[in-house]
Design an enzyme around this catalytic site. Structure first.
Site, PDB file in Angstrom:
ATOM      1  N   ASP A  53     -19.141  11.315  14.293  1.00 41.74           N
ATOM      2  CA  ASP A  53     -20.142  12.373  14.415  1.00 41.74           C
ATOM      3  C   ASP A  53     -20.325  13.128  13.103  1.00 41.74           C
ATOM      4  O   ASP A  53     -20.925  14.205  13.076  1.00 41.74           O
ATOM      5  CB  ASP A  53     -19.735  13.371  15.504  1.00 41.74           C
ATOM      6  CG  ASP A  53     -20.030  12.871  16.913  1.00 41.74           C
ATOM      7  OD1 ASP A  53     -20.529  11.744  17.044  1.00 41.74           O
ATOM      8  OD2 ASP A  53     -19.747  13.595  17.886  1.00 41.74           O
ATOM      9  N   ASP A  84      -9.046  16.634  27.164  1.00 40.41           N
ATOM     10  CA  ASP A  84      -7.906  15.767  27.450  1.00 40.41           C
ATOM     11  C   ASP A  84      -7.105  16.262  28.654  1.00 40.41           C
ATOM     12  O   ASP A  84      -6.779  15.508  29.564  1.00 40.41           O
ATOM     13  CB  ASP A  84      -7.013  15.657  26.214  1.00 40.41           C
ATOM     14  CG  ASP A  84      -6.810  16.994  25.510  1.00 40.41           C
ATOM     15  OD1 ASP A  84      -7.127  18.045  26.105  1.00 40.41           O
ATOM     16  OD2 ASP A  84      -6.326  16.997  24.365  1.00 40.41           O
ATOM     17  N   ASP A 119      -6.799  10.552  17.074  1.00 37.64           N
ATOM     18  CA  ASP A 119      -7.516  11.489  16.221  1.00 37.64           C
ATOM     19  C   ASP A 119      -7.292  11.114  14.761  1.00 37.64           C
ATOM     20  O   ASP A 119      -6.390  10.350  14.422  1.00 37.64           O
ATOM     21  CB  ASP A 119      -7.037  12.914  16.476  1.00 37.64           C
ATOM     22  CG  ASP A 119      -7.564  13.474  17.790  1.00 37.64           C
ATOM     23  OD1 ASP A 119      -8.515  12.883  18.351  1.00 37.64           O
ATOM     24  OD2 ASP A 119      -7.011  14.490  18.273  1.00 37.64           O
ATOM     25  N   ASP A 156      -6.022  12.560  12.238  1.00 37.78           N
ATOM     26  CA  ASP A 156      -4.814  12.951  11.516  1.00 37.78           C
ATOM     27  C   ASP A 156      -3.604  12.092  11.846  1.00 37.78           C
ATOM     28  O   ASP A 156      -2.510  12.352  11.352  1.00 37.78           O
ATOM     29  CB  ASP A 156      -4.489  14.424  11.789  1.00 37.78           C
ATOM     30  CG  ASP A 156      -4.593  14.791  13.266  1.00 37.78           C
ATOM     31  OD1 ASP A 156      -5.288  14.080  14.003  1.00 37.78           O
ATOM     32  OD2 ASP A 156      -3.988  15.808  13.674  1.00 37.78           O
TER      33      ASP A 156
END
Length: 541
Positions: free
Chosen positions: A135, A286, A190, A192
């Site tokens: 995105d 989540d 994700d 990271d």
């Protein structure tokens, strides 16, 4: 009363978390002959990937170990050996197709790192579909397009999906990609995170070896690639270790509801569909989905021995932003889910209670803030000669604050002792200082709680990552700066307020209240002061 329950529940979860051996490794203590003992010690100095032995000087990855006798020159005692796992090897044709989704937004420093790590995982290429859900509105787009094209040229099943708008943020990206999912299982990472080579094979075993179990998601433990970077990252890693090693294990092993942590887990696609898919009406999509799946009768599995390393926020503003998002999202989930949980006739009272405590956990922060704000008025209206009132005041602090203050450190202590059996004693200072950090962000998290209750305040704001792994790495001159708001000045004002409360408590002889006021003063001073210091450092670049 809620603070009292919050503190006592930390003791309870620690007492019942009952760590279990994972599917991946089993420790056995055997008496070895001198020849094999010598081979074991040799393996410690030059370990081989194919060896079943563990280096005898590295036990930190294991929960329990013991040596009945110390090693001697004659190798006549016991030594620790790790035998090969007893589970059966999975045939190539039995590996299911897994879709790996990588939701990304403006991650120029770490997006390539994530894709590289995922593509290096040991799993059949034709059974590993990778979806890069981008995105981004900056140069991350170009970085990811080039990366995906490169891996496509090397034969990887990898797709680049870019949305024109960010409707629904992460939840929207995951839901919009569902029609293109080819696997029955969906792993999510994700930006990271840096999953290990064996992560996918290790985690998918929970589904392959128990195909009839109604498992919605398998969650693995978060590791840390930069936990020693600064005091802030050391404290964050301690808190995260406690959440996973104690809280998640306790919930999983006792049949309580637990949450998918948003990353480093594998979902059953059928469970996502059955639970109604990803919803974007909270900032904790989540937690929302995992709770809705459990209300549908699905199970969430947690494996404490499979670890996915990740980068911790290095800036206080970034950490507070992350905590704000988690706090607001969990309170939004509480508003949405507590009523269905208590109406569910098939759930026991302990399950309902633990789910409520879990969803409302961040409520501790406004209550902590309220206590410090009430401290000075209560001390001022208490006459010096009113002994009964003084005793009542001190008793109130003892009842409500002592369990809430010492319950979480008790939990973190046990997590450190289990995860780092050789070095936990060197980490004890972090446990106390974590209380300073947790108290210091109570103003910021209180704002988040009220924003969640009223569905107002900031929408999704990502936590910036800078590819920080070593102490020599710098981040102050990089992009993604977070603007400074009034929060830091309010925290410093609360520090001054707490210092005044310290003086009042001392002058009135309220020696039980006094250390709590000192804790508040140190906490707000550290969080507010570090925020301003780091912002000043960034402004110079």
């Amino acid at each position: 009363m809620w603070l009292l329950l919050y503190g006592l529940n930390a003791y309870w979860l620690t007492a019942v978390h009952k760590p279990k051996l994972s599917l991946r490794k089993q420790l056995v203590l055997s008496r070895l002959n001198p020849a094999r003992e010598y081979q074991t010690v040799q393996a410690a100095t030059s370990p081989s990937p194919s060896s079943g032995m563990l280096a005898v000087n590295n036990f930190d990855n294991f929960k329990k170990f013991r040596l009945d006798k110390p090693l001697t020159n004659g190798f006549s005692g016991y030594v620790l050996a790790v035998e090969p796992p007893e589970h059966h090897a999975i045939a190539l044709e039995d590996f299911p197709i897994v879709t790996i989704q990588l939701p990304i937004f403006n991650e120029r420093y770490v997006s390539r790192r994530l894709v590289d790590a995922v593509c290096q995982m040991d799993y059949p290429r034709e059974r590993m579909q990778i979806q890069v859900l981008d995105d981004s509105i900056d140069d991350t787009q170009e970085i990811l397009r080039e990366t995906v094209q490169e891996y496509q040229n090397h034969g990887f099943w990898i797709e680049y999906i870019h949305r024109v708008n960010r409707s629904g943020f992460k939840a929207g990206a995951l839901q919009d990609a569902m029609p293109f999912v080819q696997g029955n299982y969906i792993a999510i990472f994700d930006a990271d995170f840096i999953p290990s080579v064996n992560w996918l094979k290790d985690t998918i075993r929970h589904y392959v070896e128990s195909p009839n179990a109604k498992v919605a998601v398998v969650q693995t433990r978060w590791g840390h690639i930069n936990s020693e970077y600064s005091l802030l990252t050391k404290l964050q890693s301690t808190g995260i270790d406690g959440h996973f090693a104690i809280e998640q294990q306790a919930r999983a092993n006792n049949g309580y509801f637990l949450n998918f942590n948003g990353t480093a887990g594998i979902w059953n696609r059928e469970a996502i569909i059955d639970a109604g898919g990803w919803h974007a009406d909270t900032l904790a999509e989540d937690m929302d989905l995992s709770y809705r799946a459990q209300l549908k009768g699905w199970q969430v599995v947690y494996d404490n021995d499979i670890v996915a390393p990740a980068e911790l926020p290095v800036a206080m503003l970034a950490f507070k932003l992350q905590q704000f998002r988690w706090a607001k999202g969990s309170i939004q989930c509480a508003k949405k889910l507590i009523a269905p949980i208590w109406k569910a006739g098939d759930l026991s009272l302990p399950v309902k209670f633990q789910a409520t405590m879990h969803l409302t956990g961040y409520s501790a922060h406004p209550l902590m803030l309220l206590l410090v704000l009430l401290s000075i008025p209560l001390m001022l209206i208490t006459p010096d000669d009113a002994i009964a009132l003084r005793i009542s005041f001190e008793g109130m602090w003892s009842i409500f604050m002592l369990p809430a203050t010492f319950g979480p450190p008790f939990l973190y202590f046990h997590a450190q002792r289990e995860l780092y059996p050789k070095s936990w004693h060197r980490r004890l200072g972090r446990i106390f200082l974590l209380a300073v950090l947790g108290t210091g962000i109570s103003w910021s998290n209180s704002r988040a709680v009220f924003a969640g209750l009223s569905n107002t305040g900031a929408n999704f704001r990502r936590t910036p990552k800078f590819d920080i792994k070593h102490k020599s790495d710098r981040w102050e001159n990089k992009a993604y700066k977070i603007p400074l708001d009034a929060t830091a000045m309010i925290e410093l004002s609360l520090c001054v307020y707490s210092v005044i409360a310290v003086g009042l408590a001392f002058s009135k002889g309220l020696y039980i209240t006094l250390p709590f006021m000192v804790l508040y003063a140190l906490s707000y001073g550290y969080v507010g002061g570090l925020t301003l210091w780091q912002h000043w450092q960034q402004s110079r670049n």
